[in-house]
Design a protein around this motif. Structure first.
Motif, PDB file in Angstrom:
ATOM      1  N   GLN A  60       0.831  -1.196   0.000  1.00 38.23           N
ATOM      2  CA  GLN A  60       0.000   0.000   0.000  1.00 38.23           C
ATOM      3  C   GLN A  60       0.872   1.256   0.000  1.00 38.23           C
ATOM      4  O   GLN A  60       2.061   1.218   0.330  1.00 38.23           O
ATOM      5  N   GLY A  61       0.259   2.380  -0.373  1.00 39.94           N
ATOM      6  CA  GLY A  61       1.000   3.619  -0.509  1.00 39.94           C
ATOM      7  C   GLY A  61       1.708   4.054   0.757  1.00 39.94           C
ATOM      8  O   GLY A  61       2.819   4.575   0.713  1.00 39.94           O
ATOM      9  N   ASN A  62       1.075   3.872   1.920  1.00 39.92           N
ATOM     10  CA  ASN A  62       1.690   4.320   3.163  1.00 39.92           C
ATOM     11  C   ASN A  62       2.866   3.457   3.595  1.00 39.92           C
ATOM     12  O   ASN A  62       3.563   3.784   4.551  1.00 39.92           O
ATOM     13  N   LYS A  98      -7.895  -0.015  -6.504  1.00 33.91           N
ATOM     14  CA  LYS A  98      -6.679   0.776  -6.688  1.00 33.91           C
ATOM     15  C   LYS A  98      -6.614   1.913  -5.677  1.00 33.91           C
ATOM     16  O   LYS A  98      -5.547   2.205  -5.121  1.00 33.91           O
ATOM     17  N   ARG A  99      -7.749   2.551  -5.431  1.00 30.90           N
ATOM     18  CA  ARG A  99      -7.781   3.658  -4.465  1.00 30.90           C
ATOM     19  C   ARG A  99      -7.404   3.175  -3.066  1.00 30.90           C
ATOM     20  O   ARG A  99      -6.641   3.835  -2.348  1.00 30.90           O
ATOM     21  N   LEU A 100      -7.931   2.006  -2.677  1.00 28.10           N
ATOM     22  CA  LEU A 100      -7.608   1.457  -1.365  1.00 28.10           C
ATOM     23  C   LEU A 100      -6.141   1.054  -1.285  1.00 28.10           C
ATOM     24  O   LEU A 100      -5.510   1.193  -0.226  1.00 28.10           O
ATOM     25  N   GLN A 101      -5.595   0.560  -2.379  1.00 30.01           N
ATOM     26  CA  GLN A 101      -4.200   0.136  -2.374  1.00 30.01           C
ATOM     27  C   GLN A 101      -3.253   1.335  -2.328  1.00 30.01           C
ATOM     28  O   GLN A 101      -2.214   1.295  -1.673  1.00 30.01           O
ATOM     29  N   GLU A 102      -3.627   2.407  -3.015  1.00 31.64           N
ATOM     30  CA  GLU A 102      -2.796   3.618  -2.937  1.00 31.64           C
ATOM     31  C   GLU A 102      -2.746   4.143  -1.501  1.00 31.64           C
ATOM     32  O   GLU A 102      -1.681   4.494  -0.996  1.00 31.64           O
ATOM     33  N   ASN A 103      -3.914   4.245  -0.876  1.00 29.08           N
ATOM     34  CA  ASN A 103      -3.966   4.516   0.559  1.00 29.08           C
ATOM     35  C   ASN A 103      -3.186   5.771   0.961  1.00 29.08           C
ATOM     36  O   ASN A 103      -2.544   5.810   2.010  1.00 29.08           O
ATOM     37  N   TRP A 104      -3.224   6.815   0.124  1.00 26.88           N
ATOM     38  CA  TRP A 104      -2.439   8.016   0.396  1.00 26.88           C
ATOM     39  C   TRP A 104      -2.879   8.712   1.679  1.00 26.88           C
ATOM     40  O   TRP A 104      -2.091   9.430   2.306  1.00 26.88           O
ATOM     41  N   GLU A 105      -4.117   8.515   2.085  1.00 30.93           N
ATOM     42  CA  GLU A 105      -4.624   9.191   3.280  1.00 30.93           C
ATOM     43  C   GLU A 105      -3.866   8.809   4.551  1.00 30.93           C
ATOM     44  O   GLU A 105      -3.868   9.571   5.525  1.00 30.93           O
ATOM     45  N   ASP A 106      -3.210   7.647   4.562  1.00 26.15           N
ATOM     46  CA  ASP A 106      -2.509   7.194   5.762  1.00 26.15           C
ATOM     47  C   ASP A 106      -1.018   7.485   5.737  1.00 26.15           C
ATOM     48  O   ASP A 106      -0.284   7.081   6.649  1.00 26.15           O
ATOM     49  N   CYS A 107      -0.526   8.166   4.697  1.00 30.35           N
ATOM     50  CA  CYS A 107       0.909   8.463   4.594  1.00 30.35           C
ATOM     51  C   CYS A 107       1.286   9.572   5.576  1.00 30.35           C
ATOM     52  O   CYS A 107       0.643  10.621   5.613  1.00 30.35           O
ATOM     53  N   ALA A 108       2.341   9.340   6.349  1.00 29.72           N
ATOM     54  CA  ALA A 108       2.851  10.355   7.267  1.00 29.72           C
ATOM     55  C   ALA A 108       4.159  10.955   6.759  1.00 29.72           C
ATOM     56  O   ALA A 108       4.499  12.086   7.107  1.00 29.72           O
ATOM     57  N   GLU A 109       4.882  10.200   5.946  1.00 33.42           N
ATOM     58  CA  GLU A 109       6.160  10.652   5.401  1.00 33.42           C
ATOM     59  C   GLU A 109       6.285  10.146   3.977  1.00 33.42           C
ATOM     60  O   GLU A 109       6.166   8.939   3.733  1.00 33.42           O
ATOM     61  N   LEU A 110       6.537  11.031   3.022  1.00 34.77           N
ATOM     62  CA  LEU A 110       6.487  10.628   1.617  1.00 34.77           C
ATOM     63  C   LEU A 110       7.447  11.461   0.776  1.00 34.77           C
ATOM     64  O   LEU A 110       7.570  12.672   0.957  1.00 34.77           O
TER      65      LEU A 110
END
Length: 238
Positions: free
Chosen positions: A74-76, A114-126
């Motif tokens: 996932q993205g995060n 795909k939206r759930l896998q990207e999961n950008w909402e949970d990213c703290a550092e990117l």
């Protein structure tokens, strides 16, 4: 893996045999054969690797991480993912890199997966630096991702040719690095009410107009080196 009588695994033996045969082919450098490509005419063989071009891995050069099948990353969980979209099928066709086919319709279920896998909402550092955003559709997709970073605290957007992110809000961002972009004003930056460290080195900030907007933020450090505003009168005092 099952071991052989020599002590090597079967897999290792196969690798060694294929590697040896490859080396024997590469040792003969007297001629450089020509390879006929179906789409691109005649290509000369790559002298460094001894293998024809394009390589098998070329089919992945425009694929983002979430488009690869059979994984649950996932993205995060990523720190520096590639998010730039590749060229359209039509453009690849005209480049001679792709056979134009009837496009497959993406279902709502696939879009949601795909939206759930990207999961950008949970990213703290990117880190989304060096994305090579060469097309307007790529910039649009990039901004779509930025709008989802509602919890990001540290964000790097270095060298992305960005010009205006004023429509983006990063409510929890404390550290933002947008070095080596094309910003000309503080008004073009994203809204960062919790910003503490902001780096704008090597942009095109002409004046300090708009810097007063940061008075109501907990800003501690601001880097403006190699911007035209450095030559403004009373720059340090302002």
């Amino acid at each position: 893996l099952p071991s052989s009588s020599s002590g090597l695994t079967t897999s290792s033996q196969k690798f060694c045999e294929s590697y040896s045969s490859c080396c024997s082919i590469l040792s003969d450098t007297r001629t450089v054969p020509l390879v006929l490509s179906q789409n691109r005419g005649i290509n000369r063989q790559n002298c460094d690797s001894g293998l024809p071009s394009p390589l098998p891995s070329d089919c992945f050069k425009y694929v983002s991480w979430c488009d690869i099948e059979e994984h649950d990353v996932q993205g995060n969980l990523l720190r520096c993912p590639r998010v730039r979209e590749g060229p359209s099928e039509e453009e690849l066709f005209f480049r001679g890199e792709h056979t134009l086919k009837k496009g497959k319709q993406t279902t709502d279920t696939e879009k949601w997966r795909k939206r759930l896998q990207e999961n950008w909402e949970d990213c703290a550092e990117l880190n989304l630096s060096f994305q090579d955003l060469g097309d307007l559709c790529q910039v649009g997709n990039f901004k779509r991702i930025l709008q989802r970073l509602i919890r990001v605290e540290k964000l790097w957007l270095v060298d992305n040719s960005l010009t205006d992110l004023s429509a983006i809000r990063l409510p929890r961002c404390r550290e933002l690095n947008v070095n080596k972009n094309h910003f000309t004003s503080f008004k073009q930056l994203p809204r960062v009410p919790q910003i503490q460290h902001l780096s704008l080195a090597e942009n095109n900030i002409m004046t300090l107009s708009g810097i007063s907007d940061f008075r109501h933020t907990p800003l501690e450090s601001l880097v403006l080196k190699r911007n035209p505003c450095e030559f403004q009168e009373r720059y340090r005092q302002l």
